[in-house]
Design an enzyme around this catalytic site. Sequence first.
Site, PDB file in Angstrom:
ATOM      1  N   CYS A  95      -6.162   5.607  -7.912  1.00 47.90           N
ATOM      2  CA  CYS A  95      -6.161   4.553  -8.929  1.00 47.90           C
ATOM      3  C   CYS A  95      -7.534   4.220  -9.478  1.00 47.90           C
ATOM      4  O   CYS A  95      -7.674   3.319 -10.290  1.00 47.90           O
ATOM      5  CB  CYS A  95      -5.471   3.299  -8.408  1.00 47.90           C
ATOM      6  SG  CYS A  95      -6.437   2.403  -7.188  1.00 47.90           S
ATOM      7  N   GLU A 100     -11.249   2.595  -0.312  1.00 45.24           N
ATOM      8  CA  GLU A 100     -12.417   2.519  -1.203  1.00 45.24           C
ATOM      9  C   GLU A 100     -13.721   2.343  -0.430  1.00 45.24           C
ATOM     10  O   GLU A 100     -14.761   2.067  -1.016  1.00 45.24           O
ATOM     11  CB  GLU A 100     -12.230   1.436  -2.268  1.00 45.24           C
ATOM     12  CG  GLU A 100     -11.630   0.144  -1.801  1.00 45.24           C
ATOM     13  CD  GLU A 100     -11.278  -0.815  -2.942  1.00 45.24           C
ATOM     14  OE1 GLU A 100     -11.555  -0.534  -4.108  1.00 45.24           O
ATOM     15  OE2 GLU A 100     -10.715  -1.875  -2.619  1.00 45.24           O
TER      16      GLU A 100
HETATM   17  C1  PEP Z   1     -11.724   1.055  -7.349  1.00 48.82           C
HETATM   18  O1  PEP Z   1     -12.611   0.561  -6.653  1.00 48.82           O
HETATM   19  O2  PEP Z   1     -11.623   2.271  -7.595  1.00 48.82           O
HETATM   20  C2  PEP Z   1     -10.710   0.192  -7.964  1.00 48.82           C
HETATM   21  C3  PEP Z   1      -9.706   0.704  -8.623  1.00 48.82           C
HETATM   22  O3  PEP Z   1     -10.887  -1.145  -7.851  1.00 48.82           O
HETATM   23  P1  PEP Z   1     -11.890  -2.010  -8.760  1.00 48.82           P
HETATM   24  O4  PEP Z   1     -12.450  -1.097  -9.821  1.00 48.82           O
HETATM   25  O5  PEP Z   1     -11.098  -3.114  -9.306  1.00 48.82           O
HETATM   26  O6  PEP Z   1     -12.914  -2.438  -7.768  1.00 48.82           O
HETATM   27 MG    MG Z   2     -12.418  -1.467  -5.909  1.00 50.84          MG
END
Ligand code: PEP
Ligand code: MG
Length: 605
Positions: free
Chosen positions: A525, A454
Site C-alpha cells: 500500500c 513499515e
Molecule cells: C507507508 O508508510 O507506506 C504508508 C502507506 O503510510 P503513510 O504514508 O500514511 O505513512
Molecule cells: Mg506509514
Amino acid sequence: MLETLRGNAHDGGARPPPNPDAGVQALQGLPGADGLAIGVVAIPQLLIDLDDVPARAALDPVFEEAALRAAITAVDEELRFAGERLAPLLPANEQTLFETHRMLLNSASLTAEARARIQQGCWAQGAWCEAVLARARLLEQADDPYLASRATDIRDLGRRVLHHLRAGSNRPVALASERRVLLAEEMSVAHLAAAGPDQLAAVVCLRGSALSHVSILAQAMGIPAVMALGDRPIGGFEGCEIIVDGYQGRVFVNPDPALRADYEQRIAADAELSAGLGDLRDLPAETRDGYRLPLYAKAGLLADIAAARECGADGIGLYRTEFAFMLRDAFPGAEEQRALYRQILEAFAPRPVVIRTLDIGGDKCLPYFTINEKNPFLGWRGMRFTLDRPDIFLTQLRALIQANAGLHNLRVLFPMITTVEEVDEALRLLDQAQAGLEREGLARARPEVGVMIEVPSAALQAAQLAGRVDFLSVGTNDLTQYLLAVDRDNGRVAKLYDSLHPAMLKTIAHILEGGRQAGRPVHLCGELSADPGAAVLLMGMGAASLSANAISVPRVKWAIRSFSRARAQELARQALTLDTALQVHRLLDGALREAGLGELVHRSA
Ligand code: PEP
Ligand code: MG
C-alpha cells in the site's frame, strides 16, 4: 494575501519583467501532489509587516474599536467568500479549514486582548498587532510543527486585518488571466483560496511535505504541488515562468525553450494518456496470461472516494483516517466517525475497504493535541500512540465495527507496528470493542484485521505477525525511510530516498515469504505500488494486491495488462540479483519500453 495578489496581478504590465539572464534554475523538493504544470510565479507576500506599526495613542477608543470590528468583519467576509469559491471542489471535510481560519480570526480571546489594549489607550492598528504577535509567539513556543503553522495562520490573518485597518477597502479584484503557480515559504489555506482555484496551475512551498494541509488540498483540487524546496530567497522569482513536476518533486524556474517544449509535450502526453486510459475503467487489472491482480485505490478524504470510484479501482486498499482527525478542532466523536466510515464502506460495498486506525505522530500532528518530540518519526507514532490512549482507540474501533454492520467489507489495518506484543494488545482491544457492541446488539461479524509492515523489525518478524492476523500490508513509504535511514520529508536527502533500493526489494521478498509461511496474503500500500514498473515487479514478487492513488490506477492497470505474470516473475528474479537502485530502475524502464509502455517511462524520467 488576496491584496498582494491584486498588487501583483499580471493584467496590464504590472508584472516585473523576468530577468532574461537568470538562466534556468532546477530545484529539487518533495512531491506534494501528482501532475505537471507550467505557469507564472506569484508570491503571496504581504505588503505590511506586523512589527512595523508604530505605537500611537488612541484619540477615541470607541472609534478605534469600531474600526477594528469592521476590519475583522471584512476579512471574515473574504474567508467566507473564498470558502464558497472552493466549495464545489472540496468535500465538506476540507471546507472546515475555512471555518478554522474564521474561528481563529474571530477568537474571542484575541479580539478581547486587542480591545483591552485599545481601552488602555492604544490605537486599533497597534493594539491589534500586539495582540496578534503575542498570540503567534505563544503558539510558536509550543515547539510543535502544527501549532507553529497555526502561528503562521494567525500572522497572516493579522496582516489581512491590518491591511483593512490601513486602507479600509475591500474591493473585489479582477483576476489575472495567466495560470499562476503560488510559491511561498509557507502557505496557508487562505492563500490557496484567495488565489482563485481556476487560475491556479500549481503550488510550491519551501517547507512542508506531502502530508501538509496544502498538499492535501492540492491533491483534492487536482493540481500539482512540490513541497520542501528548502530555505532559499524566492523574491526574485516573482513573475518568472516556472515548470512544476509534482511527480518528481522538482521545479524549473526560467526554463529554456528546449526544457519548456519537453514539458509541454509531457503535459499533453499526460492529458492524452489519462483520456485514453479512461477506456480501461471497467476492465480488470489482468495479465496477458489471465492472472487477475486486485488493484485498489488509496484515500484519506471524501474527494478521494469519488475519484477512486471514477478510476475503476477494485476497492480501497488504504484509507488514512488521520486526515479526518487533522482537519478538525477536536477528536471526532464515535457517531461522527461512524457516519464517515459508513459513507466510505457504502461507496464501495461489496468491494473491500481497508481502513487504517489513527496514524498520527511523525509529521502528522493534530491541531488540538500537541506532541513535542526531538525525533517524532521515532517517537509517539501510530499504534504506539493509540495503545497509550485506549480511550481514543476504542472509540475509533467501535465506530469502525458499527459502520461495517450489514456491509461486511471492512478490513481494519494497524499502523506502525514494531512488536508482536503491540499486535496482541491491539487485537485484545478490538475484541473488547467487538464484544461490547455485540452485548449491546449493535454488531455481529468481526472485521478482518491486518498489520502494516513499515518498520524493519516488523519486516523481520513478518511470519510471526502474519500468524496473528488476516493479512499484512507493506507501507513502503515508511519502510524505505526506516530501512535506509532517510527522512521521507527532508528535501536535502530526497535523492537517497529510493523504494527500489536493493535492500528494500530483499526486505519485501522477506515479508512476502513470511506471509506465505503463515498462509496470509501480503498487500502493498505504499507509494511504490503507484509506479507502473514497480507495480509489475511487485506483482511478480507475489504481492496479493496493490494500492495506488486514484490518478495512478489507470496507468498501473495498463502496465499489469501489458505483461504476463510469468514475465513479471522473471523480472522479479532478475531485480533481486541487482546491486544498485539505478540498475533496478533501468531494468524496469527497459521492461516497460519492451512491452510498449515507453510513455510511462518518459513520465517519470
Ligand atoms: C507507508 O508508510 O507506506 C504508508 C502507506 O503510510 P503513510 O504514508 O500514511 O505513512
Ligand atoms: Mg506509514
